[in-house]
Scaffold this motif. Structure first.
Motif, short mmCIF file in Angstrom:
data_model
loop_
_atom_site.label_atom_id
_atom_site.label_comp_id
_atom_site.label_asym_id
_atom_site.label_seq_id
_atom_site.Cartn_x
_atom_site.Cartn_y
_atom_site.Cartn_z
N PHE A 4 -6.13 8.55 -2.43
CA PHE A 4 -5.07 7.94 -1.65
C PHE A 4 -5.63 7.54 -0.29
O PHE A 4 -6.42 8.27 0.31
CB PHE A 4 -3.90 8.93 -1.48
CG PHE A 4 -3.26 9.30 -2.79
CD1 PHE A 4 -2.36 8.44 -3.40
CD2 PHE A 4 -3.57 10.49 -3.40
CE1 PHE A 4 -1.78 8.78 -4.61
CE2 PHE A 4 -3.00 10.84 -4.61
CZ PHE A 4 -2.10 9.97 -5.22
N GLN A 8 -1.13 6.45 2.30
CA GLN A 8 -0.65 7.15 1.11
C GLN A 8 -0.53 6.25 -0.12
O GLN A 8 0.21 6.54 -1.04
CB GLN A 8 0.70 7.85 1.36
CG GLN A 8 0.61 9.05 2.26
CD GLN A 8 0.61 8.70 3.71
OE1 GLN A 8 1.27 7.77 4.13
NE2 GLN A 8 -0.16 9.42 4.50
N ARG A 9 -1.30 5.14 -0.14
CA ARG A 9 -1.34 4.28 -1.31
C ARG A 9 -2.47 4.75 -2.23
O ARG A 9 -3.50 5.23 -1.76
CB ARG A 9 -1.59 2.82 -0.92
CG ARG A 9 -0.43 2.22 -0.15
CD ARG A 9 -0.77 0.84 0.27
NE ARG A 9 -1.97 0.93 1.13
CZ ARG A 9 -2.34 0.04 2.03
NH1 ARG A 9 -1.66 -1.06 2.18
NH2 ARG A 9 -3.41 0.20 2.75
N LYS A 10 -2.28 4.57 -3.51
CA LYS A 10 -3.25 5.03 -4.49
C LYS A 10 -4.50 4.13 -4.47
O LYS A 10 -4.42 2.92 -4.42
CB LYS A 10 -2.65 5.03 -5.88
CG LYS A 10 -3.56 5.65 -6.90
CD LYS A 10 -2.77 6.14 -8.07
CE LYS A 10 -3.67 6.89 -9.00
NZ LYS A 10 -2.98 7.20 -10.23
N HIS A 48 -3.81 11.44 -12.19
CA HIS A 48 -2.51 11.16 -11.59
C HIS A 48 -2.03 9.80 -12.08
O HIS A 48 -2.77 8.82 -12.01
CB HIS A 48 -2.64 11.15 -10.06
CG HIS A 48 -1.37 10.77 -9.36
ND1 HIS A 48 -1.09 9.48 -8.97
CD2 HIS A 48 -0.31 11.51 -8.97
CE1 HIS A 48 0.08 9.45 -8.37
NE2 HIS A 48 0.57 10.67 -8.36
N SER A 52 1.79 6.18 -5.57
CA SER A 52 1.70 6.73 -4.23
C SER A 52 1.60 8.25 -4.27
O SER A 52 1.83 8.88 -5.30
CB SER A 52 2.91 6.32 -3.38
OG SER A 52 4.01 7.14 -3.65
N ILE A 53 1.31 8.81 -3.12
CA ILE A 53 1.19 10.26 -2.98
C ILE A 53 2.56 10.93 -3.12
O ILE A 53 2.65 12.12 -3.42
CB ILE A 53 0.53 10.58 -1.63
CG1 ILE A 53 -0.03 11.98 -1.63
CG2 ILE A 53 1.47 10.36 -0.49
CD1 ILE A 53 -0.95 12.27 -0.46
N TYR A 54 3.62 10.16 -2.94
CA TYR A 54 4.97 10.72 -2.97
C TYR A 54 5.61 10.73 -4.36
O TYR A 54 6.69 11.26 -4.53
CB TYR A 54 5.87 9.97 -2.00
CG TYR A 54 5.38 10.10 -0.58
CD1 TYR A 54 5.44 11.32 0.09
CD2 TYR A 54 4.82 9.02 0.07
CE1 TYR A 54 4.96 11.45 1.37
CE2 TYR A 54 4.34 9.14 1.37
CZ TYR A 54 4.41 10.35 2.01
OH TYR A 54 3.94 10.49 3.28
N GLY A 55 4.96 10.14 -5.30
CA GLY A 55 5.55 10.10 -6.63
C GLY A 55 4.47 10.01 -7.69
O GLY A 55 3.32 9.69 -7.42
#
Length: 103
Positions: A4, A8-10, A48, A52-55
């Motif tokens: 990330f 916070q973008r993959k 993963h 994003s890191i949030y989902g």
């Protein structure tokens, strides 16, 4: 692996990784003893799915037998997969196991 960015973008860039690694060149013994073999074999890969890191969703590929038998563990589903799937993946974390604990 850094997967990330600062926003916070993959990061989806392909990273090459080995089936086995030898870390003997990174071992230092303070008494100057001979370098020993530190060979590690890939045991598991954590992946993963999501942007994003949030989902997203985490799952793993695991080598249970020590041979080229790989399995995908995804929630309640476990299925055998082709080893090429493992080595073509974009891992989040790699887990290696020391081969010979006495060397």
């Amino acid at each position: 692996m850094k997967r990330f960015d600062n926003l916070q973008r993959k990061i989806t860039k392909k990273i090459e990784f080995e089936k086995e690694i030898n870390l003997k060149d990174f071992y230092y013994h303070p008494e100057g003893k001979e370098r020993r073999k530190y060979i590690f074999k890939l045991k598991a890969v954590l992946l993963h799915q999501g942007n994003s890191i949030y989902g997203g969703h985490y799952f793993s590929y695991v080598n249970v037998t020590g041979k080229e038998d790989w399995f995908c563990f995804n929630d309640t589903v476990v299925k055998k997969i082709d080893p090429s799937t493992v080595y073509d993946s974009r891992p989040y974390i790699l887990f290696y196991e020391k081969l010979d604990k006495n060397s």
